[in-house]
Design an enzyme around this catalytic site. Sequence first.
Site, short mmCIF file in Angstrom:
data_model
loop_
_atom_site.label_atom_id
_atom_site.label_comp_id
_atom_site.label_asym_id
_atom_site.label_seq_id
_atom_site.Cartn_x
_atom_site.Cartn_y
_atom_site.Cartn_z
N CYS A 71 0.69 -1.42 0.08
CA CYS A 71 -0.18 -0.20 0.51
C CYS A 71 0.59 1.15 0.16
O CYS A 71 1.56 1.51 0.64
CB CYS A 71 -1.05 -0.08 1.93
SG CYS A 71 -2.17 1.27 1.60
N CYS A 77 -1.12 6.05 6.98
CA CYS A 77 -1.95 5.98 7.48
C CYS A 77 -1.94 4.88 8.69
O CYS A 77 -1.01 3.90 8.40
CB CYS A 77 -2.50 4.83 6.48
SG CYS A 77 -4.16 3.50 6.87
N CYS A 80 -2.56 -0.04 8.95
CA CYS A 80 -1.20 -1.12 9.28
C CYS A 80 -0.04 -0.66 9.69
O CYS A 80 0.51 0.33 8.86
CB CYS A 80 -1.12 -2.06 7.58
SG CYS A 80 -2.45 -2.54 7.08
N GLN A 282 -15.73 -11.05 14.55
CA GLN A 282 -14.56 -11.23 14.18
C GLN A 282 -14.24 -10.62 12.84
O GLN A 282 -15.41 -11.22 12.23
CB GLN A 282 -13.93 -12.67 14.44
CG GLN A 282 -14.33 -13.22 15.75
CD GLN A 282 -12.95 -12.39 16.45
OE1 GLN A 282 -12.61 -11.20 16.37
NE2 GLN A 282 -13.06 -13.30 17.86
N PHE A 311 -19.43 -13.63 27.54
CA PHE A 311 -19.12 -12.95 26.38
C PHE A 311 -18.79 -13.11 24.91
O PHE A 311 -18.68 -13.14 24.63
CB PHE A 311 -17.84 -12.08 26.62
CG PHE A 311 -17.06 -11.93 27.86
CD1 PHE A 311 -17.53 -10.01 28.17
CD2 PHE A 311 -16.39 -13.11 27.89
CE1 PHE A 311 -16.99 -10.11 29.93
CE2 PHE A 311 -15.46 -12.14 29.79
CZ PHE A 311 -16.28 -10.92 30.38
N ASN A 316 -21.46 -16.41 18.15
CA ASN A 316 -20.33 -17.40 17.71
C ASN A 316 -19.44 -18.31 18.17
O ASN A 316 -19.93 -19.03 16.96
CB ASN A 316 -19.41 -16.26 17.51
CG ASN A 316 -18.31 -16.48 16.20
OD1 ASN A 316 -18.54 -16.69 14.69
ND2 ASN A 316 -16.66 -16.37 16.34
N GLU A 332 -24.29 -12.74 28.26
CA GLU A 332 -23.55 -11.47 28.39
C GLU A 332 -24.32 -10.04 28.51
O GLU A 332 -25.64 -10.19 28.66
CB GLU A 332 -24.04 -11.67 25.87
CG GLU A 332 -24.07 -10.32 25.59
CD GLU A 332 -22.76 -9.93 25.34
OE1 GLU A 332 -22.59 -8.44 25.92
OE2 GLU A 332 -21.54 -10.53 24.57
N ASP A 378 -14.12 -15.55 25.86
CA ASP A 378 -13.98 -14.28 24.81
C ASP A 378 -13.67 -13.24 24.65
O ASP A 378 -15.08 -12.21 24.77
CB ASP A 378 -14.82 -15.44 23.62
CG ASP A 378 -14.31 -13.75 22.47
OD1 ASP A 378 -13.29 -13.29 22.18
OD2 ASP A 378 -15.60 -14.03 21.78
N CYS A 404 -7.79 -10.99 22.24
CA CYS A 404 -7.30 -10.17 21.45
C CYS A 404 -6.25 -9.25 22.00
O CYS A 404 -6.04 -8.26 21.71
CB CYS A 404 -9.04 -9.65 21.22
SG CYS A 404 -9.72 -8.50 22.18
#
Length: 458
Positions: A71, A77, A80, A282, A311, A316, A332, A378, A404
């Site tokens: 890119c 930016c 990334c 996700q 969670f 999912n 949740e 999660d 994450c």
Amino acid sequence: MSAPSVLRIDIDAQSHDGRGVGRVNGKAAFVAGALAGETVEAVLHKSHRRHDEYRLRAVIVAAAERVEARCPLVGRCGGCDLQHQSPAAQVDHKTRVVLDLLKRQGGIVPVELAEPIVSPAFGYRRRARLAVSTDRGDARVGARVGARVGTRVGFREAAGTGVVAVDRCVVLAPPLAPLPGRLQAAVAGLRRPRDVGHIELGLSESRDGAIHPLIHVHVAGSLDAADRDRLMTVAREAATYLSIGGPGGRLDDVYRPVAEEPGYLLPEFDLRIGYRPGDFLQGNGEVNRRLVGRLVDWLGEPNGRRLLDAFAGVGNFALALARRGFRVLALEGDAAMVDRGRANADANGLDTVEFAQRNLTAPAPLEGVGPVDVALLDPPRTGALALVEALAARPVATVAYVSCAPATFARDAAALAAAGYRLQRLCLVDMFPQTGHIEVLAAFGFSGRPRRRRKQTR
């Protein structure tokens, strides 16, 4: 004003967030875009008490893992930050980060380091958030005639709060890739572009294999008919769902290319999971499918076991595990997600999963929850410490953890280890190639032998 001094820096390591690390006059120097083993030229950007941040000017000696960024906006930016590193080297780096944090937090080493779940390097992302920025001319002129200098639709700057306009994005899934440019023109042509706060992009999959993009526009008030028509033109041309969200959580469906609500597929489990703009899902569809499959394989045969999915979001994992044969209690905190999960269970003909609302970060989050055999966590980036403490007080045979945020995962893993759980399996999940974002899947087994917590190192 004199130009900043250009310094030559030898890069000795790579930080957890992917920046190169060297030393200047004995002080740690973090250089975005540099790799371990390189010699670079850089200029000082920000100075801190214990370290300084530098901007890369040139690479004098390149590492073997350096590649040409695809890119042209890399460095400007903020989307990334690792396109200069080969995909395989990115995975190796992220794996080292997780193992290092586990060792530092609690001296934890997984019994098995499983094969990482990797992704195509580009064209993988099925959801994104676009920032919108509108400049005005002289304030007095703008007050009279609403003069506009420029409107930018894109991503936040790598080193600032501004917005970098994006025409096409190489990490977005092909149906989404051209939308930033189309929306740039559409938003710039609105009568009141400053009313647009940000724009969400997503993908919807139908059971017949059709794929439709989704555009959700967040506005400060309400758009007039002409502005709605301009956005609808983009939606019709791209066969895209279009919705507009306003104050107080208002959500207006403006255009649907098909009758069904947006959703995505987990074909291995014969599932279509519906969602609405703003719901969490996700960002990498292919990796998510493989992640769900890996988790289900790790948990083995249901054998009548009751599983807690904490969670749970729109379902999912819960729905796939229920399809597998587990009896699932899906908890949740968001009431809207609970409603969505129940609707998804009904739509997929599943009556072995129960969705319920629960504050999972409050003390005693499992109070009143009956016996469970397996727990799946999660959590968001803040981790699941309250749940981990509850599972320490009332152990279960297996705890699976999808994270994450490796720092809070390592903290929670240390708490589980201190309570008698052993990290049996760990694998890296490369959900977002070309970025420093790290996800992991882990499975802990209860050994019944609590261990002394090691003093954490900094």
